[in-house]
Design an enzyme around this catalytic site. Structure first.
Site, PDB file in Angstrom:
ATOM      1  N   ASP A  23       0.868  -1.163   0.000  1.00 44.81           N
ATOM      2  CA  ASP A  23       0.000   0.000   0.000  1.00 44.81           C
ATOM      3  C   ASP A  23       0.911   1.221   0.000  1.00 44.81           C
ATOM      4  O   ASP A  23       2.099   1.124   0.299  1.00 44.81           O
ATOM      5  CB  ASP A  23      -0.883  -0.034   1.252  1.00 44.81           C
ATOM      6  CG  ASP A  23      -1.711   1.213   1.420  1.00 44.81           C
ATOM      7  OD1 ASP A  23      -2.380   1.621   0.464  1.00 44.81           O
ATOM      8  OD2 ASP A  23      -1.642   1.812   2.518  1.00 44.81           O
ATOM      9  N   ASP A  25      -0.160   5.102   0.925  1.00 42.11           N
ATOM     10  CA  ASP A  25      -0.378   6.127   1.938  1.00 42.11           C
ATOM     11  C   ASP A  25      -0.430   5.531   3.341  1.00 42.11           C
ATOM     12  O   ASP A  25      -1.200   4.605   3.608  1.00 42.11           O
ATOM     13  CB  ASP A  25      -1.668   6.886   1.628  1.00 42.11           C
ATOM     14  CG  ASP A  25      -1.631   7.500   0.235  1.00 42.11           C
ATOM     15  OD1 ASP A  25      -0.736   8.330  -0.015  1.00 42.11           O
ATOM     16  OD2 ASP A  25      -2.483   7.136  -0.604  1.00 42.11           O
TER      17      ASP A  25
END
Length: 248
Positions: A23, A25
């Protein structure tokens, strides 16, 4: 020239991880300080353009109204994260009319402040470099629009370690849907059994990764206590560099 795939190896016990999907953020860098900095910069530009907010909470209310409107209108899409849409909706709510120049200025100010505040988590760059040295593919799989994620990647200066970037915008589906993960695996030419998913969001990253058949790693998550299937990760780590132990 030796490729990463040529250098990757396993010991034959259990899974051999040949690709790690991250991922973006709040996984590769801390999100909250960037978000705060973006809002502060946008608030200052709003003040310069004649909008008065008595304090930070007043501006936060303005921002949240715009965000809520966008989430309500385009839920589950990459557009639901778009700050330009948040400010457009917030200004329309506040003024009763379209303010395109102001919405553009506030959106640009937000991302200027946000990007200026970005820096990777400790050991993130070194860990990505080590994965590359081990011949392990690296991908970023993220729920947002492509342009801003490309800007973030350039700002962090870690693009040389990333073999693929897949956004929810380009596949038309957000995590935990399977499309972003399967697109990344296809680009890397890897099977789910050869890959791990690392992220901070239980629903998007762990549930999505588990459903796709990946090894799942929960990092930087504000979660207390045990998690039950399908929300249970295979691993929970506190330091980014611990990813290397998962794939060893």
């Amino acid at each position: 020239m030796t490729s990463r795939r040529d250098r990757a190896s396993g010991d034959g016990r259990g899974r051999t991880i040949r690709a790690v999907l991250f991922d973006f953020d709040n996984t590769l860098y801390p999100y909250p300080p960037c978000n705060r900095a973006g809002k502060a910069t946008a608030r200052e530009v709003a003040r310069e353009r004649g909008y008065e907010f008595g304090d930070d909470e007043a501006f936060e209310t303005f921002y949240r109204r715009g965000r809520a409107a966008v989430k309500r209108e385009v839920p589950g899409t990459a557009a639901s994260h778009e700050r330009f849409l948040y400010f457009k909706a917030a200004l329309e709510d506040r003024t009763g009319t379209a303010r395109p120049a102001d919405a553009l200025a506030l959106g640009e100010a937000y991302w200027e402040g946000y990007l200026d505040a970005m820096s990777p988590f400790p050991d993130a760059e070194e860990t990505l470099a080590e994965l590359c040295d081990r011949g392990i593919d690296v991908a970023i799989v993220t729920n947002l629009t492509t342009r801003i994620q490309l800007r973030k990647l350039a700002r962090l200066g870690i693009g040389e370690y990333v073999d693929a970037l897949v956004t929810s915008e380009e596949v038309g589906q957000e995590k935990p849907g399977s499309a972003p993960i399967t697109r990344a695996l296809a680009r890397l030419d890897r099977r789910p059994s050869e890959a791990a998913m690392v992220g901070d969001d239980v629903e998007a990253d762990v549930v999505g990764g588990n459903a796709a058949g990946l090894e799942t790693v929960l990092f930087n998550a504000d979660v207390d206590g045990p998690l039950a299937e399908p929300r249970k990760p295979d691993h929970r780590i506190d330091d980014f560099a611990d990813v290397l132990e998962v794939v060893s």
